[in-house]
Motif scaffolding. Sequence first.
Motif, PDB file in Angstrom:
ATOM      1  N   ALA A  94      13.856 104.230 -40.494  1.00 27.81           N
ATOM      2  CA  ALA A  94      13.513 103.137 -39.578  1.00 27.81           C
ATOM      3  C   ALA A  94      12.615 103.633 -38.454  1.00 27.81           C
ATOM      4  O   ALA A  94      11.674 102.941 -38.035  1.00 27.81           O
ATOM      5  CB  ALA A  94      14.779 102.509 -39.011  1.00 27.81           C
ATOM      6  N   CYS A  95      12.875 104.840 -37.963  1.00 27.09           N
ATOM      7  CA  CYS A  95      12.035 105.417 -36.904  1.00 27.09           C
ATOM      8  C   CYS A  95      10.611 105.639 -37.403  1.00 27.09           C
ATOM      9  O   CYS A  95       9.630 105.349 -36.702  1.00 27.09           O
ATOM     10  CB  CYS A  95      12.618 106.739 -36.420  1.00 27.09           C
ATOM     11  SG  CYS A  95      14.070 106.585 -35.360  1.00 27.09           S
ATOM     12  N   LYS A  96      10.487 106.158 -38.623  1.00 29.61           N
ATOM     13  CA  LYS A  96       9.153 106.396 -39.187  1.00 29.61           C
ATOM     14  C   LYS A  96       8.370 105.093 -39.312  1.00 29.61           C
ATOM     15  O   LYS A  96       7.173 105.032 -39.014  1.00 29.61           O
ATOM     16  CB  LYS A  96       9.272 107.059 -40.557  1.00 29.61           C
ATOM     17  CG  LYS A  96       9.661 108.519 -40.512  1.00 29.61           C
ATOM     18  CD  LYS A  96       9.593 109.129 -41.915  1.00 29.61           C
ATOM     19  CE  LYS A  96       9.940 110.609 -41.882  1.00 29.61           C
ATOM     20  NZ  LYS A  96       9.834 111.228 -43.238  1.00 29.61           N
ATOM     21  N   LEU A  97       9.046 104.050 -39.778  1.00 27.11           N
ATOM     22  CA  LEU A  97       8.380 102.762 -39.955  1.00 27.11           C
ATOM     23  C   LEU A  97       8.080 102.092 -38.615  1.00 27.11           C
ATOM     24  O   LEU A  97       7.078 101.379 -38.480  1.00 27.11           O
ATOM     25  CB  LEU A  97       9.248 101.849 -40.811  1.00 27.11           C
ATOM     26  CG  LEU A  97       9.512 102.306 -42.255  1.00 27.11           C
ATOM     27  CD1 LEU A  97      10.455 101.332 -42.953  1.00 27.11           C
ATOM     28  CD2 LEU A  97       8.201 102.413 -43.028  1.00 27.11           C
ATOM     29  N   ALA A  98       8.963 102.305 -37.638  1.00 22.72           N
ATOM     30  CA  ALA A  98       8.808 101.639 -36.345  1.00 22.72           C
ATOM     31  C   ALA A  98       7.678 102.236 -35.513  1.00 22.72           C
ATOM     32  O   ALA A  98       6.987 101.505 -34.781  1.00 22.72           O
ATOM     33  CB  ALA A  98      10.123 101.716 -35.562  1.00 22.72           C
ATOM     34  N   ALA A  99       7.475 103.544 -35.618  1.00 17.37           N
ATOM     35  CA  ALA A  99       6.533 104.230 -34.716  1.00 17.37           C
ATOM     36  C   ALA A  99       5.144 103.597 -34.641  1.00 17.37           C
ATOM     37  O   ALA A  99       4.630 103.368 -33.535  1.00 17.37           O
ATOM     38  CB  ALA A  99       6.437 105.707 -35.096  1.00 17.37           C
ATOM     39  N   PRO A 100       4.494 103.295 -35.758  1.00 15.98           N
ATOM     40  CA  PRO A 100       3.131 102.745 -35.650  1.00 15.98           C
ATOM     41  C   PRO A 100       3.076 101.261 -35.279  1.00 15.98           C
ATOM     42  O   PRO A 100       1.992 100.757 -34.971  1.00 15.98           O
ATOM     43  CB  PRO A 100       2.563 102.968 -37.059  1.00 15.98           C
ATOM     44  CG  PRO A 100       3.759 102.937 -37.957  1.00 15.98           C
ATOM     45  CD  PRO A 100       4.869 103.561 -37.158  1.00 15.98           C
ATOM     46  N   ARG A 101       4.221 100.578 -35.289  1.00 16.88           N
ATOM     47  CA  ARG A 101       4.171  99.125 -35.115  1.00 16.88           C
ATOM     48  C   ARG A 101       5.047  98.621 -33.974  1.00 16.88           C
ATOM     49  O   ARG A 101       5.002  97.430 -33.657  1.00 16.88           O
ATOM     50  CB  ARG A 101       4.572  98.424 -36.417  1.00 16.88           C
ATOM     51  CG  ARG A 101       6.018  98.653 -36.816  1.00 16.88           C
ATOM     52  CD  ARG A 101       6.342  98.030 -38.178  1.00 16.88           C
ATOM     53  NE  ARG A 101       6.021  96.634 -38.271  1.00 16.88           N
ATOM     54  CZ  ARG A 101       6.778  95.660 -37.798  1.00 16.88           C
ATOM     55  NH1 ARG A 101       7.927  95.944 -37.176  1.00 16.88           N
ATOM     56  NH2 ARG A 101       6.421  94.405 -37.931  1.00 16.88           N
ATOM     57  N   ILE A 102       5.824  99.480 -33.355  1.00 14.81           N
ATOM     58  CA  ILE A 102       6.742  99.028 -32.301  1.00 14.81           C
ATOM     59  C   ILE A 102       5.945  98.435 -31.129  1.00 14.81           C
ATOM     60  O   ILE A 102       4.902  98.960 -30.730  1.00 14.81           O
ATOM     61  CB  ILE A 102       7.663 100.174 -31.829  1.00 14.81           C
ATOM     62  CG1 ILE A 102       8.756  99.632 -30.907  1.00 14.81           C
ATOM     63  CG2 ILE A 102       6.867 101.307 -31.177  1.00 14.81           C
ATOM     64  CD1 ILE A 102       9.851 100.643 -30.599  1.00 14.81           C
ATOM     65  N   SER A 103       6.439  97.335 -30.587  1.00 13.05           N
ATOM     66  CA  SER A 103       5.738  96.652 -29.500  1.00 13.05           C
ATOM     67  C   SER A 103       6.000  97.339 -28.174  1.00 13.05           C
ATOM     68  O   SER A 103       6.987  98.067 -28.008  1.00 13.05           O
ATOM     69  CB  SER A 103       6.187  95.190 -29.412  1.00 13.05           C
ATOM     70  OG  SER A 103       7.544  95.116 -28.984  1.00 13.05           O
ATOM     71  N   GLU A 104       5.107  97.095 -27.223  1.00 18.10           N
ATOM     72  CA  GLU A 104       5.309  97.640 -25.878  1.00 18.10           C
ATOM     73  C   GLU A 104       6.579  97.069 -25.254  1.00 18.10           C
ATOM     74  O   GLU A 104       7.269  97.751 -24.489  1.00 18.10           O
ATOM     75  CB  GLU A 104       4.092  97.327 -24.999  1.00 18.10           C
ATOM     76  CG  GLU A 104       2.826  98.062 -25.402  1.00 18.10           C
ATOM     77  CD  GLU A 104       2.981  99.579 -25.350  1.00 18.10           C
ATOM     78  OE1 GLU A 104       3.688 100.070 -24.445  1.00 18.10           O
ATOM     79  OE2 GLU A 104       2.401 100.263 -26.214  1.00 18.10           O
ATOM     80  N   ALA A 105       6.887  95.826 -25.587  1.00 17.94           N
ATOM     81  CA  ALA A 105       8.109  95.205 -25.056  1.00 17.94           C
ATOM     82  C   ALA A 105       9.343  95.937 -25.565  1.00 17.94           C
ATOM     83  O   ALA A 105      10.295  96.183 -24.807  1.00 17.94           O
ATOM     84  CB  ALA A 105       8.165  93.735 -25.447  1.00 17.94           C
ATOM     85  N   ASP A 106       9.356  96.305 -26.865  1.00 19.78           N
ATOM     86  CA  ASP A 106      10.498  97.029 -27.417  1.00 19.78           C
ATOM     87  C   ASP A 106      10.595  98.438 -26.833  1.00 19.78           C
ATOM     88  O   ASP A 106      11.698  98.944 -26.585  1.00 19.78           O
ATOM     89  CB  ASP A 106      10.393  97.108 -28.946  1.00 19.78           C
ATOM     90  CG  ASP A 106      10.830  95.818 -29.625  1.00 19.78           C
ATOM     91  OD1 ASP A 106      11.510  95.004 -28.967  1.00 19.78           O
ATOM     92  OD2 ASP A 106      10.502  95.626 -30.812  1.00 19.78           O
ATOM     93  N   ILE A 107       9.455  99.078 -26.627  1.00 11.49           N
ATOM     94  CA  ILE A 107       9.460 100.405 -25.995  1.00 11.49           C
ATOM     95  C   ILE A 107      10.053 100.308 -24.597  1.00 11.49           C
ATOM     96  O   ILE A 107      10.870 101.140 -24.188  1.00 11.49           O
ATOM     97  CB  ILE A 107       8.034 100.985 -25.945  1.00 11.49           C
ATOM     98  CG1 ILE A 107       7.566 101.347 -27.362  1.00 11.49           C
ATOM     99  CG2 ILE A 107       7.989 102.220 -25.054  1.00 11.49           C
ATOM    100  CD1 ILE A 107       6.111 101.739 -27.436  1.00 11.49           C
ATOM    101  N   ALA A 108       9.650  99.268 -23.860  1.00  9.28           N
ATOM    102  CA  ALA A 108      10.191  99.064 -22.514  1.00  9.28           C
ATOM    103  C   ALA A 108      11.697  98.838 -22.570  1.00  9.28           C
ATOM    104  O   ALA A 108      12.449  99.362 -21.724  1.00  9.28           O
ATOM    105  CB  ALA A 108       9.493  97.879 -21.838  1.00  9.28           C
ATOM    106  N   CYS A 109      12.164  98.086 -23.573  1.00  8.76           N
ATOM    107  CA  CYS A 109      13.606  97.844 -23.726  1.00  8.76           C
ATOM    108  C   CYS A 109      14.351  99.142 -23.996  1.00  8.76           C
ATOM    109  O   CYS A 109      15.428  99.374 -23.430  1.00  8.76           O
ATOM    110  CB  CYS A 109      13.851  96.860 -24.871  1.00  8.76           C
ATOM    111  SG  CYS A 109      13.504  95.142 -24.459  1.00  8.76           S
TER     112      CYS A 109
END
Length: 253
Positions: A94-109
């Motif tokens: 999940a981390c590998k898949l999330a890294a290129p597509r995670i939103s700035e909002a999710d990073i902030a969360c």
Amino acid sequence: MAEEQNSHTSSEQVLARLREVILSGELRPGEKLHQDRLAEMLGVSRTPLRTALTALTQSGLVVYEANRGFRVREFSFVDVLAAFRVRAEMEALACKLAAPRISEADIACLHEMVALGDRLIEDGTLQTERLPAYRQMNVDFHTTVLQASGNKWIENFIDQLHNVPLASDRLIMWHDYGVIRRSHDDHRRIATQLAARDGDRAAGIMYEHISFAADHLVEHLKRSPEDFIRVPVGDVDDIDPKPRSKTRRKKQS
């Protein structure tokens, strides 16, 4: 229509509440689930309760036997360790898949959840009254990463694994501050690597994060099984708690 909708909502609420009661250890493995007592404990009628019990039977957390009724399912140590190992692999993915597509909002969360964890353990311990907030933060952190992966299959499989007692992200080894500190620092490093779009490093940290939890759980159960309400069936001394790490597997291949 409104009555039908309210009934559906009530059943979902009862299902969520009953699942939490079982996973938290308020109801023990093998314990018979008396519907009248449960209805009184949860403050609900028997109709949504029956629906919730049926749903939990289908998900594998509850067992139904003819003429005997419902009971909490028992899991062996082998089941628990197997669930941890699958969790480690899938949440790393999940981390590998999330890294290129995670939103700035999710990073902030994720960073906000790390900051919340900092506050909850800032005095060098995790107080009993802060445990529910820390547990929810932990669940929210892992859920955010899973959802950011964009892969519903991973989310569904992980949700199923959370039905295995002691392998759930609701389990917090809160008596040992060193373990809490290490686990929380893992969250910080995972959030940092996802923000940097480095999926491989985030995956490696997540894999070790979950594997360490499994190792520590088994060692703790060997020393102090009385610390857990939900001790699985079987002999913990027969279990090898250590799955092979990603690093070791790469060297062997």
